[in-house]
Design a protein around this motif. Structure first.
Motif, PDB file in Angstrom:
ATOM      1  N   ILE A 128       0.942  -1.185   0.127  1.00  0.00           N
ATOM      2  CA  ILE A 128       0.185   0.107  -0.052  1.00  0.00           C
ATOM      3  C   ILE A 128       0.904   1.239   0.191  1.00  0.00           C
ATOM      4  O   ILE A 128       0.759   2.308  -0.621  1.00  0.00           O
ATOM      5  CB  ILE A 128      -1.046   0.009   1.226  1.00  0.00           C
ATOM      6  N   GLY A 129       1.911   1.234   0.684  1.00  0.00           N
ATOM      7  CA  GLY A 129       2.841   2.467   0.765  1.00  0.00           C
ATOM      8  C   GLY A 129       3.267   2.557  -0.535  1.00  0.00           C
ATOM      9  O   GLY A 129       3.490   3.714  -0.991  1.00  0.00           O
ATOM     10  N   ALA A 130       3.939   1.458  -1.115  1.00  0.00           N
ATOM     11  CA  ALA A 130       4.423   1.563  -2.640  1.00  0.00           C
ATOM     12  C   ALA A 130       3.470   2.058  -3.507  1.00  0.00           C
ATOM     13  O   ALA A 130       3.762   2.914  -4.501  1.00  0.00           O
ATOM     14  CB  ALA A 130       5.051   0.157  -2.886  1.00  0.00           C
ATOM     15  N   ALA A 131       2.291   1.575  -3.424  1.00  0.00           N
ATOM     16  CA  ALA A 131       0.908   2.104  -4.353  1.00  0.00           C
ATOM     17  C   ALA A 131       0.932   3.612  -4.109  1.00  0.00           C
ATOM     18  O   ALA A 131       0.627   4.035  -5.319  1.00  0.00           O
ATOM     19  CB  ALA A 131       0.061   1.159  -4.043  1.00  0.00           C
TER      20      ALA A 131
ATOM     21  N   GLY B  66       4.414  -0.480   8.383  1.00  0.00           N
ATOM     22  CA  GLY B  66       4.618  -1.295   7.052  1.00  0.00           C
ATOM     23  C   GLY B  66       4.369  -0.384   5.929  1.00  0.00           C
ATOM     24  O   GLY B  66       5.018  -0.390   4.713  1.00  0.00           O
ATOM     25  N   MET B  67       3.448   0.559   5.633  1.00  0.00           N
ATOM     26  CA  MET B  67       3.232   1.754   4.604  1.00  0.00           C
ATOM     27  C   MET B  67       4.375   2.656   4.582  1.00  0.00           C
ATOM     28  O   MET B  67       5.156   2.733   3.291  1.00  0.00           O
ATOM     29  CB  MET B  67       2.045   2.356   5.004  1.00  0.00           C
ATOM     30  N   ALA B  69       7.668   1.805   5.351  1.00  0.00           N
ATOM     31  CA  ALA B  69       8.799   0.703   4.551  1.00  0.00           C
ATOM     32  C   ALA B  69       8.229   1.009   3.228  1.00  0.00           C
ATOM     33  O   ALA B  69       9.279   1.269   2.277  1.00  0.00           O
ATOM     34  CB  ALA B  69       8.605  -0.544   5.174  1.00  0.00           C
ATOM     35  N   GLY B  70       7.092   0.663   2.853  1.00  0.00           N
ATOM     36  CA  GLY B  70       6.917   0.683   1.404  1.00  0.00           C
ATOM     37  C   GLY B  70       6.877   2.023   0.600  1.00  0.00           C
ATOM     38  O   GLY B  70       7.340   1.991  -0.545  1.00  0.00           O
ATOM     39  N   MET B  71       6.718   3.047   1.331  1.00  0.00           N
ATOM     40  CA  MET B  71       6.997   4.500   0.742  1.00  0.00           C
ATOM     41  C   MET B  71       8.366   4.719   0.331  1.00  0.00           C
ATOM     42  O   MET B  71       8.615   5.631  -0.408  1.00  0.00           O
ATOM     43  CB  MET B  71       6.303   5.565   1.563  1.00  0.00           C
ATOM     44  N   THR B  72       9.338   4.235   1.032  1.00  0.00           N
ATOM     45  CA  THR B  72      10.730   4.433   0.484  1.00  0.00           C
ATOM     46  C   THR B  72      11.109   4.008  -0.873  1.00  0.00           C
ATOM     47  O   THR B  72      11.927   4.302  -1.542  1.00  0.00           O
ATOM     48  CB  THR B  72      11.789   3.653   1.583  1.00  0.00           C
ATOM     49  N   LYS B  76      10.756   8.182  -1.517  1.00  0.00           N
ATOM     50  CA  LYS B  76      10.146   9.091  -0.632  1.00  0.00           C
ATOM     51  C   LYS B  76      10.966   8.765   0.678  1.00  0.00           C
ATOM     52  O   LYS B  76      11.344   7.720   1.000  1.00  0.00           O
ATOM     53  CB  LYS B  76       8.255   9.001  -0.149  1.00  0.00           C
ATOM     54  N   ILE B  77      10.622   9.942   1.502  1.00  0.00           N
ATOM     55  CA  ILE B  77      11.425   9.689   2.980  1.00  0.00           C
ATOM     56  C   ILE B  77      10.172   9.840   3.880  1.00  0.00           C
ATOM     57  O   ILE B  77       9.466  10.946   4.242  1.00  0.00           O
ATOM     58  CB  ILE B  77      12.450  11.075   3.221  1.00  0.00           C
ATOM     59  N   PRO B  78       9.614   8.752   4.431  1.00  0.00           N
ATOM     60  CA  PRO B  78       8.435   8.466   5.129  1.00  0.00           C
ATOM     61  C   PRO B  78       8.809   8.805   6.898  1.00  0.00           C
ATOM     62  O   PRO B  78       9.721   8.451   7.341  1.00  0.00           O
ATOM     63  CB  PRO B  78       7.926   7.434   5.371  1.00  0.00           C
ATOM     64  N   PHE B  79       8.126  10.113   7.484  1.00  0.00           N
ATOM     65  CA  PHE B  79       8.162  10.266   9.007  1.00  0.00           C
ATOM     66  C   PHE B  79       6.823   9.802   9.630  1.00  0.00           C
ATOM     67  O   PHE B  79       5.982  10.264   8.989  1.00  0.00           O
ATOM     68  CB  PHE B  79       8.205  11.993   9.213  1.00  0.00           C
TER      69      PHE B  79
END
Lengths: 281, 317
Positions: A128-131, B66-67, B69-72, B76-79
């Protein structure tokens, strides 16, 4: 219908890779790997737009996250035979200093792996984060995941499922390997999952059912149907009905081969049932 | 003796919030996630300024980690923002597998750490988080002392590649470090030079350590004060150098002595320069309800106790 013989040949070869990897170190998880072979072969070779030269960010590529990391033997075989790393490296599976750890990890830098998995229930959140980032980046590609049905007993899955529906994550296709088995027995015996279609639909997902999850043509048709549902403000779930241990008669349909390796005689019989098609590693 | 002036008490969480607001304007890769505590974490401005880069995940911290981690994946640089307890203990396995073991560039930002969120009591306090986070391979662990330093740290961790745990708190505390000061991850700050004892403090107890030096000074005791904002990687050189000079050490932290700064300092000294050490920390206990000041007094996490421990450790030289 498209000719899928090349996929079927690859499926047979991947099954050989699975049992040979597991046999060589007398450990690993053949049952679920064998059951998901048609799915992963089809996804990587007929569906996903992906680049085996591998860049972690995967911009403008379709992405796949394996959430049930214990089926690493099939994942590694499919990655190797898709060109991510040499097929000979499959011989290092689970051995000291290998990039092919018991459960997949980014830690050793194995191309094709974007997240560690093994502790269950985490892959949907990562996807979901990657999406979400794909949308931020204006990247129109799709994110795929695979989960075991037993894995759905983890609460994080349902946190993620709720989020994805509430936030219109419509570039996500999560496939559930519905084989009805887990370590301690059938899912019905251990913790019954109830009606998965009803559950996912109640959470706001679109659901596609593939009843013949070990038939390449059926799998391809199911994924293609799922793809037609992307971009419509709902996440998509494929309920992929498979048979644990499929392709090897004495492993089929039981949880017994979840996490044990064949002995020499069993390996020989398994290989006899799956003749070499593309060359062993 | 150097005199530090409180330029106006502020909460460290506001330092985080203001740092995040600034990051939002200057780094388009910064994204933020929050688990239903946007106001408590002071993330409102970022959320309002950049709604497309702000992700409200609801009361679902495991999914948030988890999200993140996926956003990297995609650059992106998630906070992430929630209370320290829900940033660590609740989601330890998610951080361990999806962030730390997976080498993901996630910034775990944790407010309401230690005892000083006060009245909510032990379910919302955490005194184990430094230990949990410092045990994870590759994790940077930062515990800032005031508003200015928290803001500076928030800006600095965006430029550092790798997982970071940034720990701060709720109460208004003295703001005394330089405005817009430089923040060097892993570099201790020598606040006070002294010769008789070294006080090594982190977080809210840095100001208490400075207060303790005043009382000690009146008794003719010269205390050196080191602000360890980065617990991992630890500035071992600064610690050893000071211990060699003064010959004894007091560590001070709003955390259990098990797994905290004090243990990291003790390991460093035992390997390099064995030195008598006293610990100002909680003693293997949960917290409880009370005002922040009452709790700090009851658990001995204040200037008075730091001074007492300093006198005690000097006698052990």
């Amino acid at each position: 219908m498209a000719d899928t013989q090349h996929l079927k040949d690859l499926v047979t070869q991947v099954r050989r890779d699975i049992v040979r990897q597991v046999h060589a170190v007398s450990s690993g998880h053949p049952g679920g790997s064998l059951g998901c072979t048609e799915f992963l072969v089809t996804l990587y070779n007929e569906v996903m737009d992906h680049d085996p030269s591998f860049n972690m960010d995967g911009v403008n590529e379709d992405l796949f996250f394996l959430s049930n990391g214990h089926i690493s033997p099939v994942f590694y075989s499919v990655l190797a035979r898709s060109g991510y790393f040499p097929v000979e490296e499959l011989s290092t599976f689970r051995k000291l200093n290998t990039r092919l750890q018991g459960h997949p990890t980014t830690h050793e830098g194995l191309p094709g792996v974007r997240i560690a998995s093994g502790s269950l229930g985490q892959g949907m959140s990562v996807a979901i984060g990657a999406a979400a980032v794909k949308k931020l980046n204006g990247d129109t590609k799709t994110v795929f995941t695979l989960h075991g049905d037993g894995e759905l007993q983890e609460g994080q899955i349902w946190e993620a499922a709720m989020y994805a529906a509430a936030n219109d994550v419509d570039n996500l296709i999560s496939t559930i390997d519905v084989n009805g088995q887990q370590i301690d027995g059938s899912t019905d015996q251990v913790l019954a999952l109830g009606d998965l279609r009803d559950k996912f639909e109640a959470f706001g997902w679109k659901v596609v059912t593939v009843t013949k999850g070990n038939d390449v043509d059926a799998v391809l048709a199911g994924i293609k149907e799922a793809l037609t549902l992307t971009g419509k403000k709902q996440p998509i779930c494929i309920l992929l009905h498979t048979e644990m241990g499929n392709g090897i008669d004495f492993m089929m349909g039981s949880h017994a081969w979840h996490g044990i390796a064949p002995n020499d005689e069993q390996l020989a019989e398994a290989l006899r049932q799956n003749p070499e098609t593309l060359g062993d590693y | 003796m150097k005199i530090y002036e409180n330029t106006g008490s502020k909460d460290t969480r506001s330092g985080f919030g203001d740092g995040l607001t600034e990051l939002g304007q200057k780094n388009e890769n910064v994204v933020a996630l929050c688990a239903d505590l946007t106001g408590s974490l002071k993330m409102n401005a970022f959320a309002n300024n950049h709604p497309e880069r702000f992700f409200q995940v609801g009361i679902a911290e495991a999914n948030m980690m988890g999200m993140a981690a996926g956003m990297t994946i995609g650059g992106k640089i998630p906070f992430t923002g929630t209370f320290a307890n829900f940033s660590t203990g609740r989601v330890y396995d998610q951080i361990r597998q999806s962030i730390a073991y997976s080498d993901k560039n996630v910034k775990i930002c944790a407010s309401h750490s230690g005892l000083t969120l006060g009245e909510d009591g032990a379910t919302h306090q955490i005194l184990e988080d430094i230990g949990l986070m410092k045990m994870l391979p590759g994790m940077t662990v930062i515990n800032t002392c005031d508003y200015n330093q928290t803001k500076a740290a928030t800006l600095a961790i965006a430029d550092h590649h790798g997982p970071v745990y940034l720990r701060f708190g709720r109460p208004k505390v003295a703001n005394f470090t330089p405005e817009n000061g430089e923040f060097k991850i892993g570099k201790a700050v020598l606040l006070q030079e002294g010769t008789d004892v070294t006080i090594i403090a982190t977080g809210h107890l840095v100001w208490e350590a400075l207060e303790a030096t005043k009382a000690l000074n009146e008794k003719g005791i010269s205390a050196e004060v080191i602000n360890i904002h980065t617990i991992k990687p630890l500035d071992e050189e600064a610690i050893i150098k000071s211990a060699k000079k003064t010959g004894c050490v007091v560590t001070a932290e709003e955390h259990n002595f098990l797994g905290g700064l004090g243990e990291s300092v003790a390991r460093t000294l035992s390997l390099n320069h064995p030195t008598p050490q006293e610990f100002v920390a909680t003693n293997d206990t949960f917290g409880e309800s009370g005002t922040p000041a009452q709790l700090l007094e009851k658990y001995g996490l204040n200037a008075e106790n730091i001074a007492l421990k300093a006198e005690a450790v000097i006698k052990r030289k």
